[in-house]
Design a protein around this motif. Structure first.
Motif: not given
Length: 454
Positions: A222-224, A227-234, A298-304
């Motif tokens: 996943l490209a983000l 770093t906050g988006a990476a935490l949200e995605a996980l 991907s719809t919940l984490v805009p930074g993804l």
């Protein structure tokens, strides 16, 4: 008689190495940061040999440093000056696999790869894995309570150990290999020796827990944008994927370093701030479940902003290469300050943003590469372009402590971090640990200078 002569009589002359051209490979670690001198190197073949070696070294007043694959990063298996190095390389037996209980007893010198090759044809797997699998030994993994890439699902090495065999400093054997599912007769000596970094005993054999081999795997990178988006995605992926086994973070500068060293192509179009590599494993193909979860996230984490999926063995291996080549790529660019730390999840985004500046303030012009195991908040902080290991370590470890993190997530204290032990352990805890060390090794024969300052 000299110690060397006594050792030769006890375990065989060809297993006592004194030629400097031979012993040199045992006298430094692979990072090239820790270098020392060994009086000799001994290669005992079993618990009786180890007992003889420790009895003789105690009698002659010579300290012993135990060495497995020598893949540690804190100098815990490197001699300082004049110790005997005890190599576990000859203790490589793998016992019969008990497929009913899912357990096997292996020698301390068995490598992680050798164990995997022995059990996977039987439909079983081992819970700990990482890039140094070809060299790292099971005894070393127990001694340091190693973690690696699968802690998210299986836990650290402590969760894999069900019994062990060891030798105390005076040569006395200690065996707890029975591995009964319920056994409650006093102190947990197996747990005590796990993570003790060779300071309490020499581990000679280990009974380990095995897991069902999950042959179907899918990997996604996943490209983000942050770093906050990476935490949200996980955080969004975990409840959706019971098959999730790994969640590895690396950043743009680390990817650039890996690509320069390996010649790998860009994994996807464009450059991105952070990359999250996730792997799912199951008895059936987890691809559909992963793709569905990724679609929702991907719809919940805009930074993804982008996703690449590897479903066949080659594409999975290629995606893992971007993460696992970090260490070799960093070392190819110099001798780094390598700091393995754990950060509370609530402070991870802040730490990832501030750590490069903390290191740069201590070593102007230095380059900081960070990657790690995101689920556990375990960051590997690598600082290139400075010889001031002391100053950088001081700044980074005190910063980590200020966030209520740990100065060591999975490599231990070794010799490298002894002066900062009090940042993660109270005076009472340190005194208690010293008391245990003194009780089991009153002559300070085993790994002196490891964990505790001399």
């Amino acid at each position: 008689m000299t110690l060397e002569a006594d050792l030769s009589d006890a375990i065989g002359e060809r297993h006592v190495l004194i030629d400097p051209s031979v012993t040199a490979s045992y006298e430094s670690d692979w990072t090239r940061r820790f270098v020392g001198h060994a009086r000799c190197v001994v290669r005992p073949g079993d618990i009786r040999d180890v007992g003889s070696v420790l009895q003789l070294c105690s009698r002659h007043g010579v300290a012993v440093v135990t060495q497995g694959g020598n893949t540690g990063l804190v100098g815990g298996s490197v001699p300082r000056g004049g110790e005997v190095v005890l190599s576990t390389s000859r203790m490589g037996d793998i016992g019969p696999v008990d497929v009913v209980t899912g357990q096997v007893t292996v020698g301390a010198g068995v490598t992680l790869t050798a164990l995997q090759q022995a059990i996977r044809p039987l439909g079983l797997d081992f819970g700990v894995d990482f890039a140094a699998r070809d060299s790292a030994t099971i005894g070393g993994l127990v001694s340091t309570n190693a973690g690696g890439e699968r802690v998210l699902r299986y836990g650290t090495m402590r969760q894999q150990v069900v019994g062990l065999e060891a030798v105390l400093a005076d040569g006395s054997p200690l065996s707890r290999l029975e591995a009964l599912p319920k056994e409650n007769t006093g102190y947990d000596l197996v747990g005590l020796l796990t993570g003790s970094e060779g300071t309490l005993a020499v581990i000679t054999a280990v009974r380990v827990r095995l897991w069902p081999l999950l042959a179907h795997r899918t990997v996604a990178l996943l490209a983000l944008e942050t770093t906050g988006a990476a935490l949200e995605a996980l955080a969004e992926l975990k409840p959706r994927l019971g098959s999730l086994e790994a969640a590895e973070l690396f950043l743009a500068d680390g990817l650039a370093l890996v690509r320069d060293h390996t010649g790998l192509p860009a994994p996807m179009a464009g450059e991105h701030v952070a990359y999250l590599l996730v792997e799912c494993a199951d008895r059936v193909d987890p691809s559909e479940a992963l793709l569905e979860a990724l679609g929702e996230v991907s719809t919940l984490v805009p930074g993804l902003v982008d996703i690449v999926v590897g479903e066949d063995a080659r594409s999975r291996r290629d995606l893992w290469r971007y993460r696992e080549a970090h260490t070799e790529s960093i070392n190819a660019n110099g001798v780094p300050v390598k700091l393995d730390v754990a950060i509370p999840h609530s402070q991870l985004e802040r730490a990832l943003e501030e750590l490069p500046g903390i290191a740069a303030a201590a070593a102007p012009g230095a380059r900081t590469i960070i990657f790690g195991h995101l689920n556990e908040g375990n960051l590997h902080v690598n600082v290139l372009g400075t010889s001031d290991h002391q100053g950088v370590s001081e700044a980074v470890l005190r910063y980590v402590a200020s966030l209520h993190g740990s100065i060591s997530a999975e490599h231990g204290i070794g010799r490298a971090k002894t002066q900062w032990l009090s940042l993660s352990r109270s005076a009472t805890e340190i005194a208690a640990m010293r008391s245990i060390k003194t009780a089991l090794d009153p002559g300070q024969v085993l790994n002196p200078g490891v964990i505790f300052k001399d």
